[in-house]
Design a protein around this motif. Structure first.
Motif, mmCIF file in Angstrom:
data_model
loop_
_atom_site.group_PDB
_atom_site.id
_atom_site.type_symbol
_atom_site.label_atom_id
_atom_site.label_comp_id
_atom_site.label_asym_id
_atom_site.label_seq_id
_atom_site.Cartn_x
_atom_site.Cartn_y
_atom_site.Cartn_z
ATOM 1 N N GLU A 554 58.171 82.111 45.384
ATOM 2 C CA GLU A 554 56.996 82.003 46.238
ATOM 3 C C GLU A 554 55.712 81.732 45.462
ATOM 4 O O GLU A 554 54.636 81.681 46.066
ATOM 5 C CB GLU A 554 56.872 83.262 47.088
ATOM 6 C CG GLU A 554 58.045 83.414 48.061
ATOM 7 C CD GLU A 554 57.854 84.541 49.049
ATOM 8 O OE1 GLU A 554 56.750 84.683 49.575
ATOM 9 O OE2 GLU A 554 58.822 85.285 49.286
ATOM 10 N N SER A 555 55.813 81.513 44.169
ATOM 11 C CA SER A 555 54.625 81.149 43.389
ATOM 12 C C SER A 555 54.450 79.638 43.415
ATOM 13 O O SER A 555 54.849 78.922 42.504
ATOM 14 C CB SER A 555 54.742 81.641 41.953
ATOM 15 O OG SER A 555 53.590 81.259 41.216
ATOM 16 N N TRP A 556 53.809 79.156 44.465
ATOM 17 C CA TRP A 556 53.648 77.722 44.632
ATOM 18 C C TRP A 556 52.709 77.123 43.583
ATOM 19 O O TRP A 556 52.829 75.951 43.224
ATOM 20 C CB TRP A 556 53.140 77.396 46.038
ATOM 21 C CG TRP A 556 52.015 78.269 46.509
ATOM 22 C CD1 TRP A 556 52.120 79.403 47.263
ATOM 23 C CD2 TRP A 556 50.613 78.101 46.247
ATOM 24 N NE1 TRP A 556 50.884 79.952 47.495
ATOM 25 C CE2 TRP A 556 49.938 79.175 46.892
ATOM 26 C CE3 TRP A 556 49.873 77.156 45.566
ATOM 27 C CZ2 TRP A 556 48.549 79.322 46.845
ATOM 28 C CZ3 TRP A 556 48.493 77.294 45.513
ATOM 29 C CH2 TRP A 556 47.845 78.362 46.143
ATOM 30 N N ALA A 557 51.772 77.906 43.069
ATOM 31 C CA ALA A 557 50.785 77.355 42.134
ATOM 32 C C ALA A 557 51.307 77.251 40.712
ATOM 33 O O ALA A 557 50.764 76.477 39.920
ATOM 34 C CB ALA A 557 49.515 78.195 42.157
ATOM 35 N N SER A 558 52.328 78.016 40.352
ATOM 36 C CA SER A 558 52.842 77.921 38.991
ATOM 37 C C SER A 558 54.282 77.450 38.931
ATOM 38 O O SER A 558 54.758 77.084 37.851
ATOM 39 C CB SER A 558 52.723 79.274 38.273
ATOM 40 O OG SER A 558 53.699 80.205 38.702
ATOM 41 N N ASN A 559 54.983 77.430 40.064
ATOM 42 C CA ASN A 559 56.428 77.234 39.968
ATOM 43 C C ASN A 559 56.987 76.222 40.952
ATOM 44 O O ASN A 559 58.198 76.185 41.190
ATOM 45 C CB ASN A 559 57.147 78.582 40.161
ATOM 46 C CG ASN A 559 58.423 78.680 39.361
ATOM 47 O OD1 ASN A 559 58.531 78.079 38.302
ATOM 48 N ND2 ASN A 559 59.384 79.441 39.859
ATOM 49 N N GLU A 560 56.137 75.386 41.527
ATOM 50 C CA GLU A 560 56.638 74.365 42.447
ATOM 51 C C GLU A 560 57.334 73.256 41.667
ATOM 52 O O GLU A 560 57.131 73.083 40.462
ATOM 53 C CB GLU A 560 55.494 73.790 43.283
ATOM 54 C CG GLU A 560 55.979 72.962 44.459
ATOM 55 C CD GLU A 560 54.880 72.691 45.473
ATOM 56 O OE1 GLU A 560 55.216 72.428 46.641
ATOM 57 O OE2 GLU A 560 53.696 72.740 45.110
ATOM 58 N N ILE A 561 58.166 72.498 42.353
ATOM 59 C CA ILE A 561 58.757 71.281 41.817
ATOM 60 C C ILE A 561 58.329 70.130 42.718
ATOM 61 O O ILE A 561 58.234 70.283 43.933
ATOM 62 C CB ILE A 561 60.297 71.367 41.746
ATOM 63 C CG1 ILE A 561 60.888 71.932 43.051
ATOM 64 C CG2 ILE A 561 60.727 72.203 40.562
ATOM 65 C CD1 ILE A 561 62.403 72.022 43.052
#
Length: 591
Positions: A554-561
């Motif tokens: 759920e960490s969209w700012a550091s862990n999105e693809i």
């Protein structure tokens, strides 16, 4: 120290004749001694690290170990420093071959509008077609224009379009032309590089090399994958007879955000087309022209369609030069991708149309563009909102008769030199130092995009300093960083495994798959830049930029693809795979 070890290496390894450096975190005021140990535990060599220095991006005091002179291939090497042992790594000329393909195979798994076939990818990653209108999914085969919105000044269209296909942009179900534009350009570009660069290998990208259904048609697989997105982009163009005919819709996505986890086929929300934008339209002009010249030997009819759409888009963008995507368009279930400066997109489109057609109109548009003499390479390299560098690099490398090509090529090399200066000052070999000391959203892609520029400088000059800088930049992505983590799933002893995605979401639902091998996590994002609640809850408010990362779904700012982050990775992975043992090569032929 956030990492489990104080000795940070490229956890995959090093090319036999490439640079081999590691970073040691230590409080020692004197250079520490190090030892290289082979898989049997026997010492191979050793020495002293460099004098200590403070690394601002990580907040750590570091020293650098250099074992470049070791060229013996092998696996299971480790570096030991003062009782601390690195993760194991290999020395091998074939290290990056699989990464080239894994990074490209990511795109088939991102396809919309088609089943993902178990016969191609295995049962784990197979799924039903998303957004084709099968219950409960309203689909993308008959999508209306979004109703009146204040941020579109009341605009709405009365028509509906079939916009099935393309790639899902990121961890959600949206599809965005400007993000897809740079992604497809980089896939086309890595193939075009393979055709022309001295170390390029087009056979490595031929028909049958990727895990996609389109085998046996004689078309290089990377082009077949790019076609899936190009066909969708053509569907996003406004039909003749409408008020904005020839313009291109900026995006299509749900009306309202969906939650995690959710397979594309299970998305129940209505979809809508957002207002066309000049930026999206110029993206289609650019990649349509680029695609036309690359598809010409394989499918002349498709090449003709692409070039016709590109010309139509160019004319429409000329008629509507300032139809911008507003920031407020992020309220309704998708990212805004707002941009109020499209001089870079126009320069890029003019460059691609000139390279494909050689016509005076586009030649003049390139030469007259303010982007032609501007510095188009910022701290982060090219990205979806700064595309001038894409045009500049293609002008520098694809044979053409534009006046002043020496200056064009020189500008690419000068930009690469700036990234090398950043790398020399950094303790963990990154070519991206952030802006004003802060890391932006998708910082790993910024590392990769700067490496694209550096790799192009190597192709232009043949100077090994640029090849070595690209290889060291890969070290950073593969574990030589403050967290001792590979940001590429499945690569290295400790890699990102819980990237933000609605369907690669095994950490939320064990019936779903994890992110596939070769997917690039977004990476550290300075806390002053984000409102990501997972990061804000997990990290110290004073955390150094390079440590602002959480491997949480759920960490969209550091862990999105995203497709445009993986396209940059794919370009760089293909480049380093082409380097073999790391030996030299002549410069790019320029005539």
């Amino acid at each position: 120290m956030p990492s489990a070890t104080r000795v940070l290496v490229n956890q995959v390894g090093y090319l036999p004749h490439g640079p081999k450096r590691a970073t040691v975190v230590t409080d020692s005021a004197l250079p520490v001694s190090w030892q290289l140990v082979d898989a049997s535990g026997s010492p191979v060599t050793g020495g002293l690290a460099s004098p200590p220095r403070h690394d601002a991006a990580s907040g750590l005091t570091v020293q650098v170990v250099d074992l470049t002179d070791v060229t013996e291939p092998g696996s299971g090497y480790t570096i030991v420093v003062d009782g601390a042992t690195s993760h194991p790594f290999a020395i091998d000329p074939g290290l990056y071959q699989r990464l080239r393909y894994d990074a490209l195979d990511f795109f088939y798994l991102a396809r919309s509008g088609t089943p993902i076939d178990a016969a191609v990818v295995g049962d784990l990653y197979a799924r039903a077609a998303g957004h084709v209108g099968a219950h409960p999914n309203e689909g993308d085969t008959d999508v209306p224009c979004i109703g009146p919105r204040d941020y579109y000044d009341g605009w709405t269209g009365s028509y509906r379009l079939d916009v099935h296909g393309g790639w899902y942009d990121a961890g959600d179900h949206g599809k965005y032309v400007v993000n897809g534009g740079i992604a497809v350009a980089q896939l086309l570009g890595l193939y075009e590089r393979a055709l022309h660069a001295p170390t390029g290998d087009p056979d490595a990208l031929d028909d049958g090399t990727l895990r996609i259904p389109e085998h046996g048609d004689g078309v290089p697989d990377v082009l077949s994958e790019a076609r899936w997105e190009l066909e969708w982009m053509l569907r996003m163009q406004v039909p003749e007879g409408e008020a904005l005919a020839g313009m291109v819709h900026h995006k299509v996505h749900d009306e309202g955000w969906t939650g995690l986890p959710m397979l594309p086929a299970d998305d129940p929300r209505p979809r809508s087309l957002h207002r066309p934008s000049t930026a999206a339209t110029l993206n289609v002009a650019a990649v349509g022209a680029q695609g036309a010249r690359l598809f010409r030997p394989f499918d002349a009819a498709f090449a003709d369609r692409l070039l016709a759409a590109a010309r139509r888009a160019w004319d429409a963008a000329t008629e509507h030069p300032d139809l911008y995507a507003p920031a407020a368009a992020g309220r309704d279930g998708g990212g805004p991708y707002d941009d109020t400066d499209v001089t870079d997109e126009r320069y890029w489109a003019a460059a691609e149309l000139y390279l494909t057609t050689g016509e005076d109109t586009f030649r003049s548009a390139v030469l007259d563009s303010p982007g032609h003499t501007a510095d188009v390479f910022g701290a982060a390299g090219p990205d979806w909102g700064s595309t001038g560098g894409l045009g500049r690099m293609d002008l520098a490398t694809i044979p053409n008769d534009l006046p002043g090509l020496d200056d064009v090529r020189r500008s690419v090399v000068e930009a690469a030199d700036r990234y090398l200066a950043v790398q020399a000052a950094e303790g963990f070999a990154t070519t991206y130092a952030g802006v004003d000391g802060h890391y932006g959203w998708g910082s790993t892609s910024m590392v990769a995009n700067t490496l694209v520029v550096v790799g192009t400088a190597f192709d232009l000059t043949g100077d090994p300093v640029y090849r070595e800088a690209v290889l060291e930049g890969m070290d950073h992505l593969l574990g030589r960083n403050a967290l001792g983590r590979s940001y590429i799933t499945g690569y290295g002893s400790v890699s990102s495994t819980n990237q933000h995605s609605r369907w690669f979401a095994r950490s939320l639902d064990p019936a779903l798959p994890p992110p596939p091998r070769g997917s690039l996590a977004g990476g550290p994002n300075s806390l002053v830049e984000t409102w990501d609640p997972v990061m804000l809850a997990a990290l110290d408010p004073e955390a150094a930029p390079q440590t602002c990362y959480v491997d949480h779904v759920e960490s969209w700012a550091s862990n999105e693809i995203t497709v445009n982050w993986n396209s940059a990775l794919a370009w760089v992975a293909s480049f380093v795979a082409d380097q073999g043992s790391g030996a030299g090569a002549p410069a790019w032929p320029t005539s």
